[in-house]
Scaffold this active site. Structure first.
Site, mmCIF file in Angstrom:
data_model
loop_
_atom_site.group_PDB
_atom_site.id
_atom_site.type_symbol
_atom_site.label_atom_id
_atom_site.label_comp_id
_atom_site.label_asym_id
_atom_site.label_seq_id
_atom_site.Cartn_x
_atom_site.Cartn_y
_atom_site.Cartn_z
ATOM 1 N N ILE A 1 7.625 2.311 2.122
ATOM 2 C CA ILE A 1 6.528 1.421 1.747
ATOM 3 C C ILE A 1 6.877 -0.029 2.085
ATOM 4 O O ILE A 1 7.811 -0.615 1.519
ATOM 5 C CB ILE A 1 6.188 1.571 0.239
ATOM 6 C CG1 ILE A 1 5.866 3.048 -0.076
ATOM 7 C CG2 ILE A 1 5.033 0.640 -0.143
ATOM 8 C CD1 ILE A 1 4.767 3.688 0.769
ATOM 9 N N GLU B 1 1.050 2.954 10.264
ATOM 10 C CA GLU B 1 -0.412 2.950 10.031
ATOM 11 C C GLU B 1 -1.129 3.988 10.894
ATOM 12 O O GLU B 1 -2.231 3.754 11.394
ATOM 13 C CB GLU B 1 -0.992 1.549 10.177
ATOM 14 C CG GLU B 1 -0.509 0.685 9.008
ATOM 15 C CD GLU B 1 -1.165 -0.654 8.880
ATOM 16 O OE1 GLU B 1 -2.380 -0.744 9.080
ATOM 17 O OE2 GLU B 1 -0.444 -1.609 8.561
ATOM 18 N N PHE C 1 0.856 -1.187 0.000
ATOM 19 C CA PHE C 1 0.000 0.000 0.000
ATOM 20 C C PHE C 1 0.894 1.239 0.000
ATOM 21 O O PHE C 1 1.761 1.375 0.866
ATOM 22 C CB PHE C 1 -0.885 -0.019 1.259
ATOM 23 C CG PHE C 1 -1.818 1.159 1.388
ATOM 24 C CD1 PHE C 1 -2.780 1.418 0.413
ATOM 25 C CD2 PHE C 1 -1.747 2.002 2.491
ATOM 26 C CE1 PHE C 1 -3.659 2.492 0.543
ATOM 27 C CE2 PHE C 1 -2.613 3.078 2.625
ATOM 28 C CZ PHE C 1 -3.564 3.318 1.646
ATOM 29 N N GLY D 1 16.714 -8.890 32.998
ATOM 30 C CA GLY D 1 17.935 -8.196 33.402
ATOM 31 C C GLY D 1 18.966 -8.155 32.280
ATOM 32 O O GLY D 1 18.620 -7.965 31.111
ATOM 33 N N GLY D 2 20.231 -8.373 32.632
ATOM 34 C CA GLY D 2 21.320 -8.291 31.647
ATOM 35 C C GLY D 2 21.091 -9.230 30.463
ATOM 36 O O GLY D 2 21.354 -8.881 29.305
ATOM 37 N N GLU E 1 4.597 9.683 1.906
ATOM 38 C CA GLU E 1 5.632 10.362 1.107
ATOM 39 C C GLU E 1 6.504 11.173 2.056
ATOM 40 O O GLU E 1 6.184 11.304 3.243
ATOM 41 C CB GLU E 1 4.975 11.310 0.094
ATOM 42 C CG GLU E 1 4.104 10.585 -0.906
ATOM 43 C CD GLU E 1 3.495 11.525 -1.936
ATOM 44 O OE1 GLU E 1 3.834 12.731 -1.936
ATOM 45 O OE2 GLU E 1 2.684 11.042 -2.731
ATOM 46 N N GLN F 1 8.302 -11.306 44.805
ATOM 47 C CA GLN F 1 7.062 -10.611 44.438
ATOM 48 C C GLN F 1 7.313 -9.519 43.397
ATOM 49 O O GLN F 1 6.453 -9.234 42.569
ATOM 50 C CB GLN F 1 6.415 -9.999 45.680
ATOM 51 C CG GLN F 1 5.549 -10.988 46.423
ATOM 52 C CD GLN F 1 4.586 -10.305 47.364
ATOM 53 O OE1 GLN F 1 4.810 -9.167 47.779
ATOM 54 N NE2 GLN F 1 3.521 -10.999 47.723
ATOM 55 N N ARG G 1 -6.156 -1.127 10.979
ATOM 56 C CA ARG G 1 -5.519 -0.712 12.245
ATOM 57 C C ARG G 1 -5.725 -1.694 13.393
ATOM 58 O O ARG G 1 -4.808 -1.895 14.206
ATOM 59 C CB ARG G 1 -5.999 0.691 12.628
ATOM 60 C CG ARG G 1 -5.261 1.758 11.841
ATOM 61 C CD ARG G 1 -5.799 3.140 12.075
ATOM 62 N NE ARG G 1 -5.013 4.121 11.334
ATOM 63 C CZ ARG G 1 -5.453 5.324 10.995
ATOM 64 N NH1 ARG G 1 -6.669 5.708 11.335
ATOM 65 N NH2 ARG G 1 -4.671 6.152 10.344
HETATM 66 N N1 COS Z 1 -13.713 7.305 6.780
HETATM 67 C C1 COS Z 1 -14.360 7.985 5.812
HETATM 68 N N2 COS Z 1 -14.150 9.282 5.558
HETATM 69 C C2 COS Z 1 -13.228 9.923 6.299
HETATM 70 C C3 COS Z 1 -12.512 9.284 7.335
HETATM 71 C C4 COS Z 1 -12.791 7.904 7.564
HETATM 72 N N3 COS Z 1 -12.176 7.219 8.512
HETATM 73 N N4 COS Z 1 -11.671 10.175 7.905
HETATM 74 C C5 COS Z 1 -11.872 11.341 7.257
HETATM 75 N N5 COS Z 1 -12.798 11.174 6.288
HETATM 76 C C6 COS Z 1 -13.314 12.206 5.374
HETATM 77 C C7 COS Z 1 -13.874 13.372 6.158
HETATM 78 O O1 COS Z 1 -15.231 13.155 6.487
HETATM 79 C C8 COS Z 1 -13.705 14.508 5.184
HETATM 80 O O2 COS Z 1 -14.744 14.477 4.227
HETATM 81 P P1 COS Z 1 -15.415 15.840 3.692
HETATM 82 O O3 COS Z 1 -14.360 16.432 2.782
HETATM 83 O O4 COS Z 1 -16.617 15.391 3.000
HETATM 84 O O5 COS Z 1 -15.672 16.675 4.909
HETATM 85 C C9 COS Z 1 -12.410 14.175 4.465
HETATM 86 O O6 COS Z 1 -12.258 12.742 4.604
HETATM 87 C C10 COS Z 1 -11.218 14.889 5.053
HETATM 88 O O7 COS Z 1 -11.212 14.611 6.436
HETATM 89 P P2 COS Z 1 -10.426 15.459 7.526
HETATM 90 O O8 COS Z 1 -10.660 16.913 7.274
HETATM 91 O O9 COS Z 1 -10.713 14.893 8.871
HETATM 92 O O10 COS Z 1 -8.919 15.137 7.091
HETATM 93 P P3 COS Z 1 -7.550 15.511 7.737
HETATM 94 O O11 COS Z 1 -6.635 15.860 6.647
HETATM 95 O O12 COS Z 1 -7.733 16.443 8.893
HETATM 96 O O13 COS Z 1 -7.000 14.098 8.298
HETATM 97 C C11 COS Z 1 -6.573 12.243 9.694
HETATM 98 C C12 COS Z 1 -7.585 13.274 9.139
HETATM 99 C C13 COS Z 1 -5.499 12.850 10.590
HETATM 100 C C14 COS Z 1 -7.420 11.293 10.511
HETATM 101 C C15 COS Z 1 -5.916 11.500 8.521
HETATM 102 O O14 COS Z 1 -5.066 12.366 7.794
HETATM 103 C C16 COS Z 1 -5.109 10.294 8.963
HETATM 104 O O15 COS Z 1 -5.654 9.226 9.246
HETATM 105 N N6 COS Z 1 -3.777 10.435 9.000
HETATM 106 C C17 COS Z 1 -2.893 9.355 9.288
HETATM 107 C C18 COS Z 1 -2.579 8.617 8.052
HETATM 108 C C19 COS Z 1 -1.752 7.433 8.338
HETATM 109 O O16 COS Z 1 -2.199 6.489 8.965
HETATM 110 N N7 COS Z 1 -0.520 7.451 7.837
HETATM 111 C C20 COS Z 1 0.383 6.370 8.041
HETATM 112 C C21 COS Z 1 0.881 5.845 6.774
HETATM 113 S S1 COS Z 1 -0.228 4.951 5.870
HETATM 114 S S2 COS Z 1 0.313 3.107 6.131
#
Ligand code: COS
Length: 385
Positions: A156, A363, A122, A339-340, A126, A278, A242
């Site tokens: 990745i 994630e 996946f 321990g060690g 970036e 204990q 997750r």
């Molecule tokens: N399911 C469905 N829709 C979702 C969602 C979810 N779990 N989380 C957010 N959305 C939607 C929101 O409803 C919003 O939709 P609208 O544009 O219609 O309002 C849109 O996506 C944007 O959401 P939001 O404004 O909350 O986005 P943010 O950029 O603030 O990000 C987080 C939210 C922080 C939760 C997100 O960026 C995240 O999960 N980051 C971590 C990513 C991650 O895990 N990275 C690790 C590497 S990947 S292996």
């Protein structure tokens, strides 16, 4: 504790446990030392049908649920978190196709994935987009019947080893998160190469690389879902994966406890085994209690998902958060109990502690999990008003 697993779930557990004991434990130290990808172990897991547990039967999988899959993840993680990272990341890469793929895409890719003939990765992260998932820079421009992909993905899992990549790229920057789209890209496509291979603190049996797209042309049929749905695909994918990271945490924590107690029973100090003190008993009790609490939460979330729950964002984040913080604490305490000796490479808890750290980071960092949980609580409270 008895989690009332079905006969089939117990069979999956025993099968994964057998592969872990026979194939993984004897080589885990060597995989760690040499940063070696465990091809032969993945093959053995595929032959045992473990790669297709969560894939529907119509696509050649076992058609089982999240709990069945998490039980297998837990057993593999008990032996080696590096191997289990490859295994779990394969599912992470498959979820965009499983959840959002067209029936043609599913027919084309899922049978090979279920059989382990093709590995998956996946690609979201970036250099400037990790926690900020919508900050990605990679672009996909539609030109006639093809998308032209440009950009670099970083860190990745399964990069280079996987045959199939599900990636997120920007198709319309002006639209923010609504301007991202998901695609499937196959290894060997001209313009798609691999960059730096990371040298990591832990999970060294897993492979972590850059994906480089340089005018990489893919057919427009490789778009997953609709254009503009990439952020939702990514979020739903992470919601689905997750709690599985939580299962990894439960596994490595239990593995560390098992090693610590085995050692402590035969370690003599002041004329008696250290298990008679204990101080040690209390540490072991806390380690097992926390791990059991984490396991209970992970299994409860799995049962929710398998029961058809619609919104699994908060529970999945909770399972990931609690079980992986537990894994870090428990593996660190296992080193302390030993321990060690715990600090030395002769014993596996040193590796388990190094390995566990990534679970609090990948994630979605555990800080991001708290954001997801907290914001969802506030949303719910606002709706209730
Ligand atoms: N399911 C469905 N829709 C979702 C969602 C979810 N779990 N989380 C957010 N959305 C939607 C929101 O409803 C919003 O939709 P609208 O544009 O219609 O309002 C849109 O996506 C944007 O959401 P939001 O404004 O909350 O986005 P943010 O950029 O603030 O990000 C987080 C939210 C922080 C939760 C997100 O960026 C995240 O999960 N980051 C971590 C990513 C991650 O895990 N990275 C690790 C590497 S990947 S292996």
């Amino acid at each position: 504790m008895d989690y009332f697993l079905t006969e089939e779930q117990l069979m999956i557990r025993d099968l994964a446990r057998q592969i872990a004991q026979e194939k993984i434990v004897p080589v885990r130290q060597e995989l760690d030392e040499h940063n070696r990808f465990p091809h032969e172990i993945i093959k053995a897991m595929a032959q045992a049908d473990l790669l297709g547990i969560y894939i529907p039967e119509e696509y050649g999988g076992l058609g089982k649920g999240s709990l069945d899959f998490y039980i297998a993840i837990e057993e593999i993680s008990k032996a080696c978190l590096g191997v289990s990272t490859t295994y779990a990341a394969n599912a992470l890469g498959s979820y965009p196709l499983l959840l959002f793929g067209s029936s043609e895409q599913k027919k084309k890719y899922l049978p090979d994935i279920a059989a382990g003939r093709k590995l998956v990765a996946f690609g979201l992260t970036e250099a400037n987009a990790g926690s900020d998932a919508s900050g990605i820079q990679t672009t996909a421009r539609l030109e006639g019947s093809e998308y032209v992909v440009n950009g670099t993905k970083q860190w990745i899992t399964n990069g280079g080893e996987a045959d199939v990549y599900t990636i997120i790229a920007i198709t319309d920057r002006a639209k923010g998160p609504r301007g991202a789209s998901a695609f499937v890209v196959e290894k060997g496509t001209p313009g798609f190469t691999f960059g730096k291979k990371e040298n990591k603190m832990g999970i060294r049996a897993s492979c972590t690389t850059e994906l480089i797209f340089n005018d990489c042309r893919i057919p427009k049929e490789n778009l997953i879902a609709k254009q503009g749905m990439g952020f939702i695909v990514a979020m739903k994918t992470l919601d689905s994966s997750r709690a599985g990271v939580g299962a990894q945490g439960v596994g490595v924590a239990q593995g560390a406890i098992d090693e610590a107690i085995k050692f402590a029973k035969q370690r003599i100090q002041f004329g008696q085994p250290v298990t008679s003190f204990q101080a040690v008993q209390h540490m072991l009790a806390d380690m097992q209690t926390m791990t059991e609490a984490a396991r209970s939460l992970v299994y409860a979330v799995a049962r929710m998902i398998d029961g058809g729950a619609k919104d699994i964002s908060r529970p999945s984040a909770m399972a990931k958060l609690f079980a992986t913080d537990t894994a870090m604490k428990v593996t660190t305490d296992a080193v302390q109990v030993m321990g060690g000796s715990g600090y030395m490479k002769e014993y596996p808890v040193e590796k388990m502690m190094r390995d566990a750290k990534i679970l609090q980071i990948y994630e979605g960092t555990n800080q991001i999990q708290r954001n997801v949980i907290g914001l969802d609580m506030i949303k719910e409270a606002t709706r209730a008003k």
